[in-house]
Motif scaffolding. Structure first.
Motif, PDB file in Angstrom:
ATOM      1  N   GLY A  23      52.557  28.520   2.568  1.00  0.00           N
ATOM      2  CA  GLY A  23      53.341  27.644   1.659  1.00  0.00           C
ATOM      3  C   GLY A  23      54.841  28.368   1.369  1.00  0.00           C
ATOM      4  N   VAL A  24      54.434  29.860   1.214  1.00  0.00           N
ATOM      5  CA  VAL A  24      55.744  30.689   0.712  1.00  0.00           C
ATOM      6  C   VAL A  24      56.658  30.662   1.940  1.00  0.00           C
ATOM      7  CG1 VAL A  24      56.408  33.052   0.385  1.00  0.00           C
ATOM      8  CG2 VAL A  24      54.472  31.947  -1.241  1.00  0.00           C
ATOM      9  N   GLN A  25      55.900  30.914   3.062  1.00  0.00           N
ATOM     10  CA  GLN A  25      56.888  30.967   4.475  1.00  0.00           C
ATOM     11  C   GLN A  25      57.562  29.554   4.692  1.00  0.00           C
ATOM     12  OE1 GLN A  25      57.418  33.512   6.252  1.00  0.00           O
ATOM     13  NE2 GLN A  25      56.138  34.810   4.803  1.00  0.00           N
ATOM     14  N   ILE A  26      56.835  28.489   4.167  1.00  0.00           N
ATOM     15  CA  ILE A  26      57.861  27.264   4.428  1.00  0.00           C
ATOM     16  C   ILE A  26      58.895  27.055   3.412  1.00  0.00           C
ATOM     17  CG2 ILE A  26      57.468  24.652   4.047  1.00  0.00           C
ATOM     18  CD1 ILE A  26      54.461  25.156   5.027  1.00  0.00           C
ATOM     19  N   ALA A  27      58.555  27.512   2.437  1.00  0.00           N
ATOM     20  CA  ALA A  27      59.736  27.587   1.211  1.00  0.00           C
ATOM     21  C   ALA A  27      60.725  28.446   1.572  1.00  0.00           C
ATOM     22  CB  ALA A  27      59.110  27.926   0.047  1.00  0.00           C
ATOM     23  N   ARG A  28      60.376  29.536   2.113  1.00  0.00           N
ATOM     24  CA  ARG A  28      61.446  30.554   2.645  1.00  0.00           C
ATOM     25  C   ARG A  28      62.101  30.104   3.647  1.00  0.00           C
ATOM     26  NH1 ARG A  28      58.601  35.793   3.317  1.00  0.00           N
ATOM     27  NH2 ARG A  28      58.416  36.109   1.093  1.00  0.00           N
ATOM     28  N   GLY A  29      61.515  29.341   4.670  1.00  0.00           N
ATOM     29  CA  GLY A  29      62.418  28.779   5.754  1.00  0.00           C
ATOM     30  C   GLY A  29      63.329  27.714   5.501  1.00  0.00           C
ATOM     31  N   ARG A  30      62.867  26.884   4.241  1.00  0.00           N
ATOM     32  CA  ARG A  30      63.737  25.968   3.801  1.00  0.00           C
ATOM     33  C   ARG A  30      64.990  26.499   2.726  1.00  0.00           C
ATOM     34  NH1 ARG A  30      63.184  20.989   6.161  1.00  0.00           N
ATOM     35  NH2 ARG A  30      61.219  20.953   7.135  1.00  0.00           N
ATOM     36  N   GLY A  31      64.952  27.808   2.664  1.00  0.00           N
ATOM     37  CA  GLY A  31      65.782  28.240   1.623  1.00  0.00           C
ATOM     38  C   GLY A  31      65.554  28.156   0.180  1.00  0.00           C
ATOM     39  N   ILE A  32      64.302  27.622  -0.198  1.00  0.00           N
ATOM     40  CA  ILE A  32      63.986  27.493  -1.536  1.00  0.00           C
ATOM     41  C   ILE A  32      63.458  29.041  -1.966  1.00  0.00           C
ATOM     42  CG2 ILE A  32      61.799  26.571  -3.068  1.00  0.00           C
ATOM     43  CD1 ILE A  32      61.415  24.579  -0.878  1.00  0.00           C
ATOM     44  N   GLN A  33      64.060  29.167  -3.119  1.00  0.00           N
ATOM     45  CA  GLN A  33      63.731  30.574  -3.934  1.00  0.00           C
ATOM     46  C   GLN A  33      62.638  30.623  -4.865  1.00  0.00           C
ATOM     47  OE1 GLN A  33      67.304  32.708  -5.455  1.00  0.00           O
ATOM     48  NE2 GLN A  33      68.239  32.389  -3.407  1.00  0.00           N
ATOM     49  N   ASP A  34      62.621  29.599  -5.709  1.00  0.00           N
ATOM     50  CA  ASP A  34      61.603  29.411  -6.701  1.00  0.00           C
ATOM     51  C   ASP A  34      60.980  28.134  -6.425  1.00  0.00           C
ATOM     52  OD1 ASP A  34      62.037  31.787  -8.321  1.00  0.00           O
ATOM     53  OD2 ASP A  34      63.846  30.530  -9.088  1.00  0.00           O
ATOM     54  N   ALA A  35      59.670  28.077  -5.926  1.00  0.00           N
ATOM     55  CA  ALA A  35      59.000  26.878  -5.404  1.00  0.00           C
ATOM     56  C   ALA A  35      57.885  26.543  -6.071  1.00  0.00           C
ATOM     57  CB  ALA A  35      58.428  27.039  -3.893  1.00  0.00           C
ATOM     58  N   LEU A  36      57.495  25.135  -6.314  1.00  0.00           N
ATOM     59  CA  LEU A  36      56.433  24.635  -6.545  1.00  0.00           C
ATOM     60  C   LEU A  36      55.237  24.602  -5.550  1.00  0.00           C
ATOM     61  CD1 LEU A  36      54.305  23.581  -9.125  1.00  0.00           C
ATOM     62  CD2 LEU A  36      55.546  21.281  -8.683  1.00  0.00           C
ATOM     63  N   ILE A  37      54.227  25.084  -5.406  1.00  0.00           N
ATOM     64  CA  ILE A  37      53.250  24.843  -4.148  1.00  0.00           C
ATOM     65  C   ILE A  37      52.027  24.294  -4.735  1.00  0.00           C
ATOM     66  CG2 ILE A  37      51.884  25.813  -2.388  1.00  0.00           C
ATOM     67  CD1 ILE A  37      53.971  28.107  -2.267  1.00  0.00           C
ATOM     68  N   LEU A  38      52.075  22.921  -4.232  1.00  0.00           N
ATOM     69  CA  LEU A  38      50.521  22.244  -4.751  1.00  0.00           C
ATOM     70  C   LEU A  38      49.761  22.185  -3.588  1.00  0.00           C
ATOM     71  CD1 LEU A  38      52.717  18.946  -5.632  1.00  0.00           C
ATOM     72  CD2 LEU A  38      51.790  20.744  -7.124  1.00  0.00           C
ATOM     73  N   MET A  39      48.461  22.811  -3.935  1.00  0.00           N
ATOM     74  CA  MET A  39      47.580  23.105  -3.093  1.00  0.00           C
ATOM     75  C   MET A  39      46.180  22.630  -3.667  1.00  0.00           C
ATOM     76  SD  MET A  39      46.658  26.709  -1.079  1.00  0.00           S
ATOM     77  CE  MET A  39      45.929  27.406  -2.409  1.00  0.00           C
ATOM     78  N   ASP A  40      45.182  22.149  -3.012  1.00  0.00           N
ATOM     79  CA  ASP A  40      43.733  21.779  -3.608  1.00  0.00           C
ATOM     80  C   ASP A  40      43.719  21.264  -4.879  1.00  0.00           C
ATOM     81  OD1 ASP A  40      43.223  22.451  -0.949  1.00  0.00           O
ATOM     82  OD2 ASP A  40      42.767  24.575  -1.406  1.00  0.00           O
TER      83      ASP A  40
END
Length: 134
Positions: free
Chosen positions: A81-98
């Motif tokens: 999820g962090v890699q996806i966020a980084r790939g999209r240029g997101i610096q501070d992300a909310l990752i929803l998981m399980d």
């Protein structure tokens, strides 16, 4: 919450499963588990040693306090999820998981805080650039 109280809770041993005495791999003849008494902090550090993601002191405390389950596969997915966020240029992300939410600094690969499913209701999450849903 008192910092000393949080540190004490972080050092409590993690116990899972039933209390039935079953001989499992990694246990001694007396039924004692190798590494028994290992606290949450030690387990988290051991699990994240191979992962590229780290947890702030605050996040580790929240995960323990809110009893958010973290497994090696969960850490791997969080890292993805962090890699996806980084790939999209997101610096501070909310990752929803399980059913849990993690606020992550993608540029530092650091989990800032965590919320369980019951705490997500009627909440506004601010100071994020984007959301990754896993």
């Amino acid at each position: 919450m008192d910092d000393l109280l949080i540190r004490r809770r972080m050092d409590l041993p993690i116990t899972t499963g039933s209390t039935a005495q079953v001989q499992r791999p990694g246990t001694t003849a007396q039924g004692k588990q190798e590494g028994a008494g290992e606290g949450f902090r030690q387990v988290l550090e051991r699990m994240s040693a191979g992962a590229e993601i780290s947890f702030s002191k605050h996040a580790a405390g929240r995960i323990a306090q809110r009893e958010i389950p973290m497994s090696p596969s969960g850490l791997e997915r969080l890292s993805e999820g962090v890699q996806i966020a980084r790939g999209r240029g997101i610096q501070d992300a909310l990752i929803l998981m399980d059913g849990s939410a993690f606020i992550v600094s993608a540029k530092n690969s650091t989990v800032i805080t965590a919320l369980n499913s019951s705490e997500l209701k009627n909440k506004a999450i601010t100071n994020i650039d984007g959301t990754v849903i896993l």
